[in-house]
Design a protein around this motif. Structure first.
Motif, PDB file in Angstrom:
ATOM      1  N   GLN A  52       0.953  -1.107   0.019  1.00 65.10           N
ATOM      2  CA  GLN A  52       0.240   0.152  -0.057  1.00 65.10           C
ATOM      3  C   GLN A  52       0.981   1.330  -0.096  1.00 65.10           C
ATOM      4  OE1 GLN A  52      -2.154  -0.781   3.510  1.00 65.10           O
ATOM      5  NE2 GLN A  52      -3.861  -1.984   2.651  1.00 65.10           N
ATOM      6  N   HIS A  53       1.796   1.274   0.827  1.00 67.24           N
ATOM      7  CA  HIS A  53       2.716   2.467   0.878  1.00 67.24           C
ATOM      8  C   HIS A  53       3.412   2.667  -0.355  1.00 67.24           C
ATOM      9  CE1 HIS A  53       6.089   4.111   3.360  1.00 67.24           C
ATOM     10  NE2 HIS A  53       5.802   5.084   3.006  1.00 67.24           N
ATOM     11  N   LEU A  54       4.150   1.837  -0.856  1.00 65.26           N
ATOM     12  CA  LEU A  54       4.909   1.764  -2.002  1.00 65.26           C
ATOM     13  C   LEU A  54       3.946   2.394  -3.161  1.00 65.26           C
ATOM     14  CD1 LEU A  54       7.599   1.765  -3.459  1.00 65.26           C
ATOM     15  CD2 LEU A  54       7.071  -0.847  -4.025  1.00 65.26           C
ATOM     16  N   ALA A  55       2.799   1.626  -3.329  1.00 64.88           N
ATOM     17  CA  ALA A  55       1.897   1.902  -4.548  1.00 64.88           C
ATOM     18  C   ALA A  55       1.528   3.377  -4.425  1.00 64.88           C
ATOM     19  CB  ALA A  55       0.947   1.055  -4.310  1.00 64.88           C
ATOM     20  N   LEU A  56       0.872   3.883  -3.090  1.00 61.41           N
ATOM     21  CA  LEU A  56       0.315   5.203  -2.751  1.00 61.41           C
ATOM     22  C   LEU A  56       1.511   6.030  -3.118  1.00 61.41           C
ATOM     23  CD1 LEU A  56      -2.375   6.505  -2.324  1.00 61.41           C
ATOM     24  CD2 LEU A  56      -1.977   6.502   0.070  1.00 61.41           C
ATOM     25  N   SER A  57       2.593   6.120  -2.629  1.00 61.64           N
ATOM     26  CA  SER A  57       3.632   7.138  -2.550  1.00 61.64           C
ATOM     27  C   SER A  57       3.974   7.261  -4.134  1.00 61.64           C
ATOM     28  CB  SER A  57       5.090   6.394  -2.038  1.00 61.64           C
ATOM     29  OG  SER A  57       4.815   6.619  -0.346  1.00 61.64           O
ATOM     30  N   SER A  58       4.091   6.082  -4.698  1.00 61.06           N
ATOM     31  CA  SER A  58       4.532   6.211  -6.144  1.00 61.06           C
ATOM     32  C   SER A  58       3.597   6.876  -7.089  1.00 61.06           C
ATOM     33  CB  SER A  58       4.796   4.883  -6.891  1.00 61.06           C
ATOM     34  OG  SER A  58       5.789   3.950  -5.923  1.00 61.06           O
ATOM     35  N   LYS A  77      11.139   6.098  -9.608  1.00 62.35           N
ATOM     36  CA  LYS A  77      11.210   7.680  -9.085  1.00 62.35           C
ATOM     37  C   LYS A  77      11.309   7.646  -7.855  1.00 62.35           C
ATOM     38  CE  LYS A  77       9.741  12.490 -10.186  1.00 62.35           C
ATOM     39  NZ  LYS A  77       8.800  13.035  -9.282  1.00 62.35           N
ATOM     40  N   THR A  78      10.251   6.933  -7.130  1.00 63.89           N
ATOM     41  CA  THR A  78      10.059   7.017  -5.859  1.00 63.89           C
ATOM     42  C   THR A  78      11.152   6.104  -4.958  1.00 63.89           C
ATOM     43  OG1 THR A  78       7.489   7.104  -5.948  1.00 63.89           O
ATOM     44  CG2 THR A  78       8.443   5.912  -3.948  1.00 63.89           C
ATOM     45  N   THR A  79      11.612   5.086  -5.420  1.00 64.02           N
ATOM     46  CA  THR A  79      12.551   4.404  -4.984  1.00 64.02           C
ATOM     47  C   THR A  79      13.773   5.442  -4.965  1.00 64.02           C
ATOM     48  OG1 THR A  79      11.930   2.385  -5.505  1.00 64.02           O
ATOM     49  CG2 THR A  79      14.098   2.550  -5.220  1.00 64.02           C
ATOM     50  N   GLU A  80      14.018   6.033  -5.600  1.00 60.07           N
ATOM     51  CA  GLU A  80      15.281   6.693  -5.739  1.00 60.07           C
ATOM     52  C   GLU A  80      15.358   8.020  -5.049  1.00 60.07           C
ATOM     53  OE1 GLU A  80      16.723   7.845  -9.905  1.00 60.07           O
ATOM     54  OE2 GLU A  80      17.449   9.707  -8.835  1.00 60.07           O
ATOM     55  N   GLU A  81      13.996   8.583  -4.904  1.00 57.79           N
ATOM     56  CA  GLU A  81      13.784   9.853  -4.035  1.00 57.79           C
ATOM     57  C   GLU A  81      13.399   9.382  -2.557  1.00 57.79           C
ATOM     58  OE1 GLU A  81      10.920  12.164  -6.007  1.00 57.79           O
ATOM     59  OE2 GLU A  81      12.188  12.430  -7.730  1.00 57.79           O
ATOM     60  N   ASN A  82      12.902   8.288  -2.427  1.00 56.57           N
ATOM     61  CA  ASN A  82      12.503   8.099  -0.871  1.00 56.57           C
ATOM     62  C   ASN A  82      13.421   7.137  -0.390  1.00 56.57           C
ATOM     63  OD1 ASN A  82      11.094   7.205   1.488  1.00 56.57           O
ATOM     64  ND2 ASN A  82       9.035   7.434   0.429  1.00 56.57           N
ATOM     65  N   PHE A  87      16.474   0.475  -0.399  1.00 52.51           N
ATOM     66  CA  PHE A  87      17.000  -0.967  -0.607  1.00 52.51           C
ATOM     67  C   PHE A  87      16.345  -1.400  -1.919  1.00 52.51           C
ATOM     68  CE2 PHE A  87      13.159  -3.823   0.342  1.00 52.51           C
ATOM     69  CZ  PHE A  87      12.254  -2.622   0.804  1.00 52.51           C
ATOM     70  N   LEU A  88      15.273  -0.899  -2.637  1.00 45.05           N
ATOM     71  CA  LEU A  88      14.847  -1.467  -3.819  1.00 45.05           C
ATOM     72  C   LEU A  88      15.657  -1.089  -5.238  1.00 45.05           C
ATOM     73  CD1 LEU A  88      11.159  -0.814  -3.054  1.00 45.05           C
ATOM     74  CD2 LEU A  88      12.469  -3.008  -3.139  1.00 45.05           C
ATOM     75  N   THR A  89      16.597  -0.136  -4.755  1.00 42.89           N
ATOM     76  CA  THR A  89      17.265   0.437  -6.086  1.00 42.89           C
ATOM     77  C   THR A  89      17.980  -0.331  -6.851  1.00 42.89           C
ATOM     78  OG1 THR A  89      18.079   2.104  -4.379  1.00 42.89           O
ATOM     79  CG2 THR A  89      18.911   2.062  -6.650  1.00 42.89           C
ATOM     80  N   ASP A  90      18.436  -1.531  -6.600  1.00 43.94           N
ATOM     81  CA  ASP A  90      18.939  -2.528  -7.345  1.00 43.94           C
ATOM     82  C   ASP A  90      18.060  -3.218  -8.296  1.00 43.94           C
ATOM     83  OD1 ASP A  90      21.680  -3.638  -5.304  1.00 43.94           O
ATOM     84  OD2 ASP A  90      21.410  -1.885  -6.710  1.00 43.94           O
ATOM     85  N   ILE A  91      16.694  -3.633  -7.694  1.00 44.39           N
ATOM     86  CA  ILE A  91      15.834  -4.209  -8.610  1.00 44.39           C
ATOM     87  C   ILE A  91      15.026  -3.258  -9.418  1.00 44.39           C
ATOM     88  CG2 ILE A  91      16.077  -6.259  -7.109  1.00 44.39           C
ATOM     89  CD1 ILE A  91      13.409  -5.642  -6.113  1.00 44.39           C
TER      90      ILE A  91
END
Lengths: 117, 249
Positions: A52-58, A77-82, A87-91
């Motif tokens: 939920q968190h990831l989906a809504l943030s993104s 984008k969210t992964t890079e900025e948040n 920890f998700l950067t690599d995937i």
């Protein structure tokens, strides 16, 4: 894949993810011997919160808000900025066009050659 | 140079280690086996021209051409670092627990409920979150596992998980999770054993031997039609007005 739901008493119906699969993923971590039930259910519930968190943030953070669609690029984008999602950067690599990549490569090679001189 | 992972989209990806990029292949066939998904995620966004397969144009030798999709990463720090070690680490990483995923339908449903009602979700976004989820679970688990080992315990318990969440930047989940666990435990207690109700008030009198001394007469009609009186010995249920509920232990 078919949707899985646990056939369990009401308490567990508040989870919408298959606990057995969560356990499988947990067990595949190195050095994990056993997991007690609390830990398993907490992880499963936390995973739900995470989605939920990831989906809504993104969605809010990216172009999704305008186009009303959550796209891969919003997630990247969210992964890079948040920081929470670092920890998700690599995937979740950002996609670039081949043309742009090749241009970058050429530039790099030129720089290298210049440096060698 | 900043660590910026890039996914290169082209029909044939080059794998030449001539320049200082590290390479990781996505081993999409592995993922396909488990998740049933086609390896199309990397094949979008082709620019107008078809990708060149002319090795000389790309500045690489032919032997490096492969037809799988690659994730290319810039190196972590300065450009002169030898990346052989990094490359090995990168490849090993891809064989990790990420190959097991939660069913996409479940994941997609949670996503859909999270975004505004009219919102849509792209297919590759769903697949992507599916992978992120596995990553998240592994992330939490390994942190919890480490704490467990530090304290010389073998079983990961709830506290380990909550602690891991807090440590890894998910402390916003901790309170809702504690609440959830509490409710879950209460519900489970209620469901265990006999439709059990806890004792509201204490029993006025304990059951004693006297309770067993008053047989209740019961009439039984036997097959040959004769009525017999059969004495049924049972515990006499004395009216104890103060007792509201009884716990069967």
């Amino acid at each position: 894949e078919e949707e899985e739901e646990e056939e369990t008493p009401d308490a567990k119906k508040s989870i919408s993810l298959p606990v057995s699969r969560v356990r499988l993923i947990m067990k595949s971590s190195p050095d994990v011997s056993s997991i007690n039930q609390d830990a398993l259910f907490l992880t499963t519930k936390a995973t739900e919160l995470f989605v939920q968190h990831l989906a809504l943030s993104s969605f809010n953070n990216g172009s999704g808000k305008d186009s009303n669609t959550l796209e891969y690029s919003d997630l990247a984008k969210t992964t890079e900025e948040n920081e929470t999602f670092h920890f998700l950067t690599d995937i979740l690599p950002k996609k670039i066009l081949a043309r742009d990549y090749l241009k970058t490569l050429e530039q790099m090679q030129e720089e290298e050659e210049e440096a060698d001189l | 140079m900043q660590h910026v992972p890039l996914l290169v989209i082209c029909g044939n990806a080059a794998a030449a280690p001539r320049w200082d990029w590290s390479f990781r292949s996505h081993f999409l066939s592995n993922q396909t086996a488990v998740s049933g998904r086609e390896p199309t995620r990397a094949s979008l966004q082709m620019d107008g021209d078809s990708a060149t397969t002319d090795a000389s144009q790309l500045g690489i030798t032919g032997e490096y051409m492969a037809s799988s999709h690659y994730v290319l990463q810039s190196q972590d720090d300065d450009g002169e670092e030898n990346l052989n070690d990094h490359e090995d680490g990168g490849i090993k990483e891809n064989y990790r627990e990420q190959d097991i995923y939660l069913p996409i339908a479940n994941v997609a449903r949670i996503m859909k409920n999270a975004v505004p009602q009219t919102g849509k979700i792209a297919k590759d976004a769903k697949e992507c979150v599916q992978e992120c989820v596995s990553e998240f679970i592994s992330f939490i688990t390994s942190e919890a596992s480490e704490r467990c080992h530090q304290e010389k315990r073998k079983t990961i318990n709830g506290e380990d998980i909550l602690f891991a969440m807090s440590t890894l930047g998910f402390d916003m989940y901790v309170d809702p999770l504690k609440l959830y666990l509490q409710k879950f435990r209460e519900a489970m207690k209620g469901e265990k054993g006999i439709p059990g109700v806890s004792v509201g008030e204490s029993l006025g009198e304990d059951l004693t031997e006297d309770s067993f001394t008053n047989p209740l007469p019961a009439g039984i009609i036997t097959a040959d039609g004769q009525q017999q009186n059969v004495m049924v010995y049972t515990t006499s249920y004395q009216q104890i007005p103060t007792v509201q509920q009884i716990q069967f232990s």
